[in-house]
Write a protein that holds these residues in place. Sequence first.
Motif, PDB file in Angstrom:
ATOM      1  N   GLU A  28     -33.108  -9.674  18.666  1.00 17.63           N
ATOM      2  CA  GLU A  28     -32.165  -9.529  19.764  1.00 17.63           C
ATOM      3  C   GLU A  28     -32.020 -10.891  20.414  1.00 17.63           C
ATOM      4  N   LYS A  29     -30.837 -11.474  20.287  1.00 18.05           N
ATOM      5  CA  LYS A  29     -30.609 -12.830  20.794  1.00 18.05           C
ATOM      6  C   LYS A  29     -30.908 -12.942  22.287  1.00 18.05           C
ATOM      7  N   ALA A  30     -30.582 -11.907  23.041  1.00 18.78           N
ATOM      8  CA  ALA A  30     -30.784 -11.944  24.492  1.00 18.78           C
ATOM      9  C   ALA A  30     -32.186 -11.527  24.902  1.00 18.78           C
ATOM     10  N   GLY A  31     -33.012 -11.159  23.935  1.00 19.44           N
ATOM     11  CA  GLY A  31     -34.353 -10.700  24.256  1.00 19.44           C
ATOM     12  C   GLY A  31     -34.451  -9.190  24.153  1.00 19.44           C
ATOM     13  N   ALA A  32     -35.614  -8.705  23.778  1.00 15.25           N
ATOM     14  CA  ALA A  32     -35.797  -7.278  23.531  1.00 15.25           C
ATOM     15  C   ALA A  32     -36.695  -6.663  24.590  1.00 15.25           C
ATOM     16  N   PRO A  33     -36.174  -5.730  25.402  1.00 20.38           N
ATOM     17  CA  PRO A  33     -37.027  -5.038  26.367  1.00 20.38           C
ATOM     18  C   PRO A  33     -38.152  -4.303  25.654  1.00 20.38           C
ATOM     19  N   ASP A  34     -39.372  -4.535  26.087  1.00 22.91           N
ATOM     20  CA  ASP A  34     -40.553  -3.904  25.508  1.00 22.91           C
ATOM     21  C   ASP A  34     -40.658  -4.184  24.003  1.00 22.91           C
ATOM     22  N   LEU A  35     -40.113  -5.332  23.578  1.00 19.79           N
ATOM     23  CA  LEU A  35     -40.192  -5.801  22.186  1.00 19.79           C
ATOM     24  C   LEU A  35     -39.424  -4.928  21.212  1.00 19.79           C
ATOM     25  N   LYS A  36     -38.575  -4.024  21.684  1.00 15.23           N
ATOM     26  CA  LYS A  36     -37.875  -3.085  20.812  1.00 15.23           C
ATOM     27  C   LYS A  36     -36.615  -3.739  20.250  1.00 15.23           C
ATOM     28  N   CYS A  37     -36.704  -4.152  18.972  1.00 12.52           N
ATOM     29  CA  CYS A  37     -35.571  -4.851  18.347  1.00 12.52           C
ATOM     30  C   CYS A  37     -35.484  -4.561  16.856  1.00 12.52           C
ATOM     31  N   TRP A  38     -35.920  -3.361  16.434  1.00  9.13           N
ATOM     32  CA  TRP A  38     -35.783  -2.953  15.031  1.00  9.13           C
ATOM     33  C   TRP A  38     -34.509  -2.130  14.868  1.00  9.13           C
ATOM     34  N   PHE A  39     -33.793  -2.391  13.759  1.00 11.68           N
ATOM     35  CA  PHE A  39     -32.585  -1.644  13.408  1.00 11.68           C
ATOM     36  C   PHE A  39     -32.665  -1.269  11.933  1.00 11.68           C
ATOM     37  N   ASP A  40     -32.270  -0.036  11.581  1.00  6.57           N
ATOM     38  CA  ASP A  40     -32.106   0.247  10.162  1.00  6.57           C
ATOM     39  C   ASP A  40     -30.702  -0.193   9.746  1.00  6.57           C
ATOM     40  N   LEU A  41     -30.566  -0.574   8.483  1.00  3.32           N
ATOM     41  CA  LEU A  41     -29.302  -1.112   7.968  1.00  3.32           C
ATOM     42  C   LEU A  41     -29.276  -0.901   6.470  1.00  3.32           C
ATOM     43  N   SER A  42     -28.071  -0.864   5.899  1.00  7.96           N
ATOM     44  CA  SER A  42     -27.960  -0.767   4.454  1.00  7.96           C
ATOM     45  C   SER A  42     -28.692  -1.940   3.807  1.00  7.96           C
ATOM     46  N   CYS A  43     -29.489  -1.642   2.803  1.00  9.61           N
ATOM     47  CA  CYS A  43     -30.271  -2.686   2.128  1.00  9.61           C
ATOM     48  C   CYS A  43     -29.380  -3.679   1.395  1.00  9.61           C
ATOM     49  N   LYS A  44     -28.095  -3.305   1.195  1.00  7.38           N
ATOM     50  CA  LYS A  44     -27.170  -4.192   0.488  1.00  7.38           C
ATOM     51  C   LYS A  44     -26.544  -5.229   1.404  1.00  7.38           C
ATOM     52  N   TYR A  45     -26.768  -5.066   2.682  1.00  7.51           N
ATOM     53  CA  TYR A  45     -26.243  -6.024   3.646  1.00  7.51           C
ATOM     54  C   TYR A  45     -27.046  -7.316   3.541  1.00  7.51           C
ATOM     55  N   THR A  46     -26.404  -8.455   3.816  1.00  6.81           N
ATOM     56  CA  THR A  46     -27.121  -9.740   3.738  1.00  6.81           C
ATOM     57  C   THR A  46     -27.590 -10.159   5.123  1.00  6.81           C
ATOM     58  N   GLN A  47     -28.851 -10.507   5.197  1.00  3.28           N
ATOM     59  CA  GLN A  47     -29.477 -10.953   6.450  1.00  3.28           C
ATOM     60  C   GLN A  47     -30.457 -12.073   6.118  1.00  3.28           C
ATOM     61  N   ARG A  48     -30.913 -12.742   7.137  1.00  4.16           N
ATOM     62  CA  ARG A  48     -32.008 -13.692   6.961  1.00  4.16           C
ATOM     63  C   ARG A  48     -33.302 -12.891   6.787  1.00  4.16           C
TER      64      ARG A  48
END
Length: 234
Positions: free
Chosen positions: A197-217
């Motif tokens: 989360e670019k702006a910071g994650a409240p209580d460290l919560k910043c997990w997202f599920d996403l299609s595995c075919k999507y490209t990410q770092r």
Amino acid sequence: MSRPQGYIEGEAPASQHRSGSNGGSKVRSERVALLVVSALLAAAVIVICRLSLDNMHTKQSFQTLRDELEAVKRNLTDDSCPKCEYGWEQHGRQCYYFSISSSTWSESRDECRQKGGDLVQIDSREEQTFLELKVREKMNFEWDKFWIGLTDSEKEGTWLWVDGSPLNESLTFWIHGEPDNWTWYNPDGEDCVRMGEKAGAPDLKCWFDLSCKYTQRRICEKPAETGHFTLQCV
């Protein structure tokens, strides 16, 4: 017999007086000489003792320096002191690689393996804190997120880490509303997890599920290595 002229009864001859005076002076001189010699001997003993003590202290100092040098040498080659190779960031005894390029989840895992590691597995809140801060620093845009080693591709809703261990449900950092297995991008749903989360994650919560075919770092992880270049443990 007549006494010599000028003789006074009871008075010793002058020669006897001179002899007695010379004897006393000689005794005093000998005593003075003895005292001087004794003082010199005492001074010599003191000097010798001090030199011996100084020599002892010098030897102890040299021994201390040798011990310190040996400690430094041991530190330079201490196999218990881990390090990370260039391009990886160390936290405790683990090394983390934050990629610049983007790939699918499977490709990202292959690339991590080629580097001797795997996609990151998060085992503690403290590790999540470290990663959340690092990812926030490295994100260029809000969607510039990072794959982690968590997937439910084998069975929907059963989240497993890359080593096959199940997700500890008491140690999760899903953002509100996640995982949602959204099928808009891929009918197969969203089976892989990214974080950030670019702006910071409240209580460290910043997990997202996403299609595995999507490209990410990606975040790769491997144990810190032992070697000959670390002076102290990190």
